[in-house]
Enzyme design. Structure first.
Site, PDB file in Angstrom:
ATOM      1  N   ASP A  29       0.865  -1.193   0.094  1.00  0.00           N
ATOM      2  CA  ASP A  29       0.019   0.024   0.016  1.00  0.00           C
ATOM      3  C   ASP A  29       0.759   1.288   0.014  1.00  0.00           C
ATOM      4  O   ASP A  29       2.207   1.034   0.216  1.00  0.00           O
ATOM      5  CB  ASP A  29      -0.829  -0.071   1.153  1.00  0.00           C
ATOM      6  CG  ASP A  29      -1.729   1.017   1.254  1.00  0.00           C
ATOM      7  OD1 ASP A  29      -2.455   1.666   0.508  1.00  0.00           O
ATOM      8  OD2 ASP A  29      -1.911   1.683   2.605  1.00  0.00           O
ATOM      9  N   ASP A  73      -0.309   4.884   1.006  1.00  0.00           N
ATOM     10  CA  ASP A  73      -0.538   6.102   2.117  1.00  0.00           C
ATOM     11  C   ASP A  73      -0.770   5.379   3.402  1.00  0.00           C
ATOM     12  O   ASP A  73      -1.463   4.300   3.531  1.00  0.00           O
ATOM     13  CB  ASP A  73      -1.811   6.690   1.923  1.00  0.00           C
ATOM     14  CG  ASP A  73      -1.675   7.966   0.563  1.00  0.00           C
ATOM     15  OD1 ASP A  73      -1.265   8.719   0.827  1.00  0.00           O
ATOM     16  OD2 ASP A  73      -2.125   7.273  -0.581  1.00  0.00           O
ATOM     17  N   ASP A  89      -1.871  -0.539   5.759  1.00  0.00           N
ATOM     18  CA  ASP A  89      -2.273  -0.049   7.026  1.00  0.00           C
ATOM     19  C   ASP A  89      -4.044   0.007   7.334  1.00  0.00           C
ATOM     20  O   ASP A  89      -4.299   0.167   8.353  1.00  0.00           O
ATOM     21  CB  ASP A  89      -1.604   1.278   7.205  1.00  0.00           C
ATOM     22  CG  ASP A  89      -2.420   2.242   6.493  1.00  0.00           C
ATOM     23  OD1 ASP A  89      -2.609   2.250   5.277  1.00  0.00           O
ATOM     24  OD2 ASP A  89      -2.854   3.402   6.970  1.00  0.00           O
TER      25      ASP A  89
END
Length: 242
Positions: free
Chosen positions: A12, A14, A189
């Site tokens: 990922d 961000d 996240d």
């Protein structure tokens, strides 16, 4: 070390490779990230991909001059390195959601609408008090449609096609020659990464959650700086074993 030369690495952006920022434009890569991703891609024989809610063009501009394999807009856009971009058409049901999103932005200061074509995101980081209002308005716009769904990320609600998620694009990429016959590792996240975590685990790989919160992942890293350190250590180990 979880990442080895036999890994298919999915990341990922961000909140994983860079800290979350007040606006998407502010989440710029740190000074070593572009070089690190380049070197990791070479060490893994090209078996590295970014899976993100961002568009492919957005990630290309942030990570210039790199041209990585990217699953953008949660898989609605896919570009394998060296090939042309494949892009799904926006679901017809999204038009009502798009209208509701822009009305929210008109009615509430601090709301930002990100129209990605195949998905619409409503960010409210600048005005957290409107969370319930945003959720209610988008839920009403969804109506009884089965083809699209709303997901709640970190200070954002996003509406997309129900079958459009990071798990599906990860599984698709694992069929490509660059990734095939490797053990997948996914680092992410947010809620949108959990679909990819589920597929990785089904495929016998490793899922790594960045930060706190409930997760399917088997391992954790504390924050993006911890992720960068882990990847740098993995790269150093791969170079030593050559």
């Amino acid at each position: 070390m979880i990442v080895t030369r036999q890994t298919a690495l999915f990341l990922d952006y961000d909140g994983t490779l860079v800290d979350l920022a007040a606006t998407p434009e502010a989440a710029v890569p740190g000074p070593c990230l572009v070089d690190l991703l380049h070197d990791l891609g070479e060490a893994l024989g090209g078996a590295l991909a970014i899976l993100s809610g961002r568009t492919v063009s957005d990630l290309d501009s942030l990570l210039t001059p790199l041209q990585l394999t990217i699953g953008g807009v949660h898989g609605a856009e896919v570009r394998v390195v060296g090939t042309t971009l494949q892009r799904r058409e926006p679901p017809a049901e999204l038009s009502a959601v798009r209208q509701a999103a822009h009305k929210l932005a008109d009615d509430h200061p601090g709301i930002r609408v990100e129209d990605k074509g195949p998905a619409v995101a409503v960010h409210y980081r600048a005005n957290p008090d409107v969370e319930k209002a945003v959720e209610a308005a988008l839920h009403a716009a969804l109506g009884r449609t089965d083809g699209i769904e709303m997901i709640h990320g970190k200070m954002v609600f996003e509406v997309r096609a129900r079958d459009m998620h990071k798990g599906a694009v990860l599984e698709h990429l694992m069929q490509h020659r660059l990734f095939r016959d490797r053990k997948p590792v996914m680092i992410g996240d947010d809620r949108t990464d959990e679909d990819a975590f589920a597929r990785v685990i089904q495929l016998g790989g490793k899922a790594i959650k960045v930060g706190t919160g409930q997760t399917l992942a088997q391992s954790r890293l504390s924050d993006p700086s911890d992720v960068i350190t882990h990847l740098q250590d993995a790269l150093a180990t791969m170079k030593d074993l050559r």
